[in-house]
Design a protein around this motif. Sequence first.
Motif, mmCIF file in Angstrom:
data_model
loop_
_atom_site.group_PDB
_atom_site.id
_atom_site.type_symbol
_atom_site.label_atom_id
_atom_site.label_comp_id
_atom_site.label_asym_id
_atom_site.label_seq_id
_atom_site.Cartn_x
_atom_site.Cartn_y
_atom_site.Cartn_z
ATOM 1 N N ALA A 106 0.547 -1.109 0.116
ATOM 2 C CA ALA A 106 -0.093 -0.111 0.002
ATOM 3 C C ALA A 106 0.875 1.354 0.081
ATOM 4 C CB ALA A 106 -0.807 0.021 1.144
ATOM 5 N N MET A 107 2.036 1.037 0.448
ATOM 6 C CA MET A 107 2.895 2.463 0.124
ATOM 7 C C MET A 107 3.434 2.722 -0.995
ATOM 8 S SD MET A 107 6.585 2.687 2.459
ATOM 9 C CE MET A 107 5.887 2.124 3.792
ATOM 10 N N PRO A 108 3.155 4.052 -1.407
ATOM 11 C CA PRO A 108 3.559 4.728 -2.338
ATOM 12 C C PRO A 108 4.839 4.681 -2.815
ATOM 13 C CG PRO A 108 1.910 6.226 -1.534
ATOM 14 C CD PRO A 108 2.590 5.094 -0.495
ATOM 15 N N GLN A 109 5.123 4.366 -4.021
ATOM 16 C CA GLN A 109 6.691 4.387 -4.395
ATOM 17 C C GLN A 109 7.793 5.518 -3.928
ATOM 18 O OE1 GLN A 109 8.195 1.675 -5.217
ATOM 19 N NE2 GLN A 109 10.299 2.246 -5.590
ATOM 20 N N THR A 110 7.033 6.451 -3.796
ATOM 21 C CA THR A 110 7.894 7.745 -3.492
ATOM 22 C C THR A 110 8.186 7.755 -2.141
ATOM 23 O OG1 THR A 110 5.833 9.056 -3.561
ATOM 24 C CG2 THR A 110 6.987 9.116 -5.691
ATOM 25 N N THR A 111 7.042 7.531 -1.236
ATOM 26 C CA THR A 111 7.157 7.345 0.024
ATOM 27 C C THR A 111 8.081 6.413 0.538
ATOM 28 O OG1 THR A 111 4.845 8.094 0.281
ATOM 29 C CG2 THR A 111 5.791 7.552 2.363
ATOM 30 N N PHE A 112 7.810 5.324 -0.234
ATOM 31 C CA PHE A 112 8.641 4.242 0.121
ATOM 32 C C PHE A 112 10.425 4.355 -0.114
ATOM 33 C CE2 PHE A 112 10.683 -0.279 -1.158
ATOM 34 C CZ PHE A 112 10.402 -0.549 0.073
ATOM 35 N N GLN A 113 10.540 5.015 -1.086
ATOM 36 C CA GLN A 113 11.686 5.509 -1.326
ATOM 37 C C GLN A 113 12.243 6.501 -0.383
ATOM 38 O OE1 GLN A 113 14.028 4.585 -4.496
ATOM 39 N NE2 GLN A 113 15.332 4.914 -2.798
ATOM 40 N N LYS A 114 11.642 7.547 0.120
ATOM 41 C CA LYS A 114 11.904 8.400 0.930
ATOM 42 C C LYS A 114 12.379 7.900 2.246
ATOM 43 C CE LYS A 114 9.772 12.331 0.662
ATOM 44 N NZ LYS A 114 8.931 13.458 0.860
ATOM 45 N N ASN A 115 11.402 6.823 2.741
ATOM 46 C CA ASN A 115 11.776 6.386 4.036
ATOM 47 C C ASN A 115 13.028 5.379 4.128
ATOM 48 O OD1 ASN A 115 9.530 7.374 5.058
ATOM 49 N ND2 ASN A 115 8.075 5.551 4.692
ATOM 50 N N LEU A 116 13.022 4.679 2.828
ATOM 51 C CA LEU A 116 14.432 3.895 2.969
ATOM 52 C C LEU A 116 15.561 4.603 2.921
ATOM 53 C CD1 LEU A 116 13.763 1.516 -0.174
ATOM 54 C CD2 LEU A 116 14.181 1.081 2.292
ATOM 55 N N ASN A 117 15.613 5.870 2.132
ATOM 56 C CA ASN A 117 16.716 6.755 2.404
ATOM 57 C C ASN A 117 17.035 7.244 3.718
ATOM 58 O OD1 ASN A 117 16.822 6.805 -0.493
ATOM 59 N ND2 ASN A 117 15.737 8.722 -0.769
ATOM 60 N N LYS A 118 16.196 7.429 4.508
ATOM 61 C CA LYS A 118 16.393 7.685 5.816
ATOM 62 C C LYS A 118 16.710 6.690 6.706
ATOM 63 C CE LYS A 118 12.489 11.153 6.043
ATOM 64 N NZ LYS A 118 11.324 11.797 6.555
ATOM 65 N N VAL A 119 16.163 5.374 6.646
ATOM 66 C CA VAL A 119 16.531 4.219 7.264
ATOM 67 C C VAL A 119 17.994 3.807 6.874
ATOM 68 C CG1 VAL A 119 16.221 1.832 7.332
ATOM 69 C CG2 VAL A 119 14.372 3.324 7.467
ATOM 70 N N VAL A 120 18.302 3.865 5.474
ATOM 71 C CA VAL A 120 19.848 3.418 5.274
ATOM 72 C C VAL A 120 20.820 4.265 5.645
ATOM 73 C CG1 VAL A 120 21.302 2.672 3.189
ATOM 74 C CG2 VAL A 120 18.759 1.983 3.245
ATOM 75 N N LEU A 121 20.415 5.446 5.720
ATOM 76 C CA LEU A 121 21.449 6.587 6.270
ATOM 77 C C LEU A 121 22.076 6.191 7.794
ATOM 78 C CD1 LEU A 121 20.131 9.999 4.924
ATOM 79 C CD2 LEU A 121 22.389 9.102 4.565
ATOM 80 N N ASN A 122 21.093 5.602 8.372
ATOM 81 C CA ASN A 122 21.649 5.071 9.738
ATOM 82 C C ASN A 122 22.572 3.869 9.726
ATOM 83 O OD1 ASN A 122 19.693 6.867 11.087
ATOM 84 N ND2 ASN A 122 18.033 5.688 10.960
ATOM 85 N N LYS B 177 17.977 2.754 -3.335
ATOM 86 C CA LYS B 177 17.499 2.513 -4.637
ATOM 87 C C LYS B 177 17.680 0.892 -5.205
ATOM 88 C CE LYS B 177 18.621 7.116 -6.709
ATOM 89 N NZ LYS B 177 19.270 7.893 -7.819
ATOM 90 N N TRP B 178 18.659 0.366 -4.811
ATOM 91 C CA TRP B 178 18.651 -1.157 -5.029
ATOM 92 C C TRP B 178 17.426 -1.727 -4.541
ATOM 93 C CZ3 TRP B 178 24.536 -1.324 -3.734
ATOM 94 C CH2 TRP B 178 25.280 -1.022 -5.120
ATOM 95 N N ILE B 179 17.182 -1.497 -3.222
ATOM 96 C CA ILE B 179 16.362 -1.898 -2.192
ATOM 97 C C ILE B 179 14.862 -1.973 -2.877
ATOM 98 C CG2 ILE B 179 15.299 -2.218 -0.151
ATOM 99 C CD1 ILE B 179 17.782 -1.347 1.061
ATOM 100 N N ALA B 180 14.666 -0.552 -3.204
ATOM 101 C CA ALA B 180 13.345 -0.202 -3.798
ATOM 102 C C ALA B 180 12.853 -0.926 -5.084
ATOM 103 C CB ALA B 180 13.368 1.200 -4.091
ATOM 104 N N GLN B 181 13.878 -1.635 -5.811
ATOM 105 C CA GLN B 181 13.652 -2.389 -6.909
ATOM 106 C C GLN B 181 12.714 -3.807 -6.560
ATOM 107 O OE1 GLN B 181 17.320 -3.110 -8.783
ATOM 108 N NE2 GLN B 181 17.617 -1.189 -9.389
ATOM 109 N N SER B 182 12.964 -3.879 -5.480
ATOM 110 C CA SER B 182 12.340 -5.352 -4.918
ATOM 111 C C SER B 182 10.796 -5.033 -4.960
ATOM 112 C CB SER B 182 12.579 -5.726 -3.367
ATOM 113 O OG SER B 182 14.154 -5.781 -3.363
ATOM 114 N N ASP B 183 10.074 -6.275 -5.044
ATOM 115 C CA ASP B 183 8.664 -6.532 -5.053
ATOM 116 C C ASP B 183 8.247 -6.036 -3.553
ATOM 117 O OD1 ASP B 183 6.122 -7.517 -5.857
ATOM 118 O OD2 ASP B 183 6.517 -9.027 -4.429
ATOM 119 N N HIS B 184 7.178 -5.289 -3.456
ATOM 120 C CA HIS B 184 6.953 -4.681 -1.995
ATOM 121 C C HIS B 184 6.283 -5.734 -1.285
ATOM 122 C CE1 HIS B 184 7.059 -0.190 -3.064
ATOM 123 N NE2 HIS B 184 8.016 -0.521 -3.496
ATOM 124 N N LYS B 185 5.255 -6.575 -2.007
ATOM 125 C CA LYS B 185 4.673 -7.614 -1.318
ATOM 126 C C LYS B 185 5.885 -8.670 -0.765
ATOM 127 C CE LYS B 185 1.192 -11.342 -1.832
ATOM 128 N NZ LYS B 185 0.201 -11.980 -2.779
#
Length: 285
Positions: free
Chosen positions: A163-179, A192-200
């Motif tokens: 259910a998470m939109p791709q833009t939101t998903f990517q933004k959240n990922l950027n914050k998480v991976v920075l940690n 970006k590599w992670i975001a290529q994966s199937d969300h389900k």
Amino acid sequence: MKKFFISLIMLTALNVHGQKGAFNVDVFGNGEPVILLSGFASSDNMWNQVIENLKSKYQFHVITIAGLGNVPPVDTPILKTVKNELINYVMENNLNRPALIGDGLGALMSLWTAGEKPSLFSKILCVDIIPFKSGVPFSPAYSEETQKNPVYNLANAAVKFMAMPQTTFQKNLNKVVLNYVKDPKQAILISKWIAQSDHKTLGNLFSEMKNINPVNNFVKIDIPVLILSGLNGSKDVTEKMLEARYRLLPKKNIIIVPTKKNIIYDDPIWFREQVKNFLANGIAN
């Protein structure tokens, strides 16, 4: 969520994109067999430097779980199927006691798989393995307890990720991976590599990996196991936690890396040397 390597290296593959059910296999190099398993939602690009530097002596079998990266997804249960098919892959291809190297989820899968058939493998290197339960090995009731928790419900987790939109998903990922990674540019590339994966698939994996119980078979893993871990609190707390978690492994060696935020990405040369030495000797410098 750990990846490495900004530059793209052209590698000569013996078998490219050979999907076998629950995972894809890419084979590089010649020599003693080594199986590489990436972390949760990670790209196989994380292993590029290791492969490029060691492929003349070792044959690397790079496993990418279905639904991650550009590999087509499969039905659940994913991880149990990966474990069983990985055992079959080793036997069907007559791999002579390959080493297992895993990062995060891949490290957990390495221990889980080796616990089922320890005689098939020669040694295991675990990097920043996904924790079990607060540093304490699983109790028989843990899987039942987590099954009742809505956070780890397979359907709920999958729906939430989908259910998470791709833009939101990517933004959240950027914050998480920075940690996890020092270099911001590297962190964005990893996300970006992670975001290529199937969300389900990500949702299903998140739920499934919380219910894996490899501990009961630790006593069977009578081969060298090297565990590389960053700090989780103080060094003293980290040492006690890891010793408790892996106390049943007969031939373990735990190395805590206090100065590294991310073992693979923040010091790739150091990590490559640990892999090289471990494959040659079963220990690390």
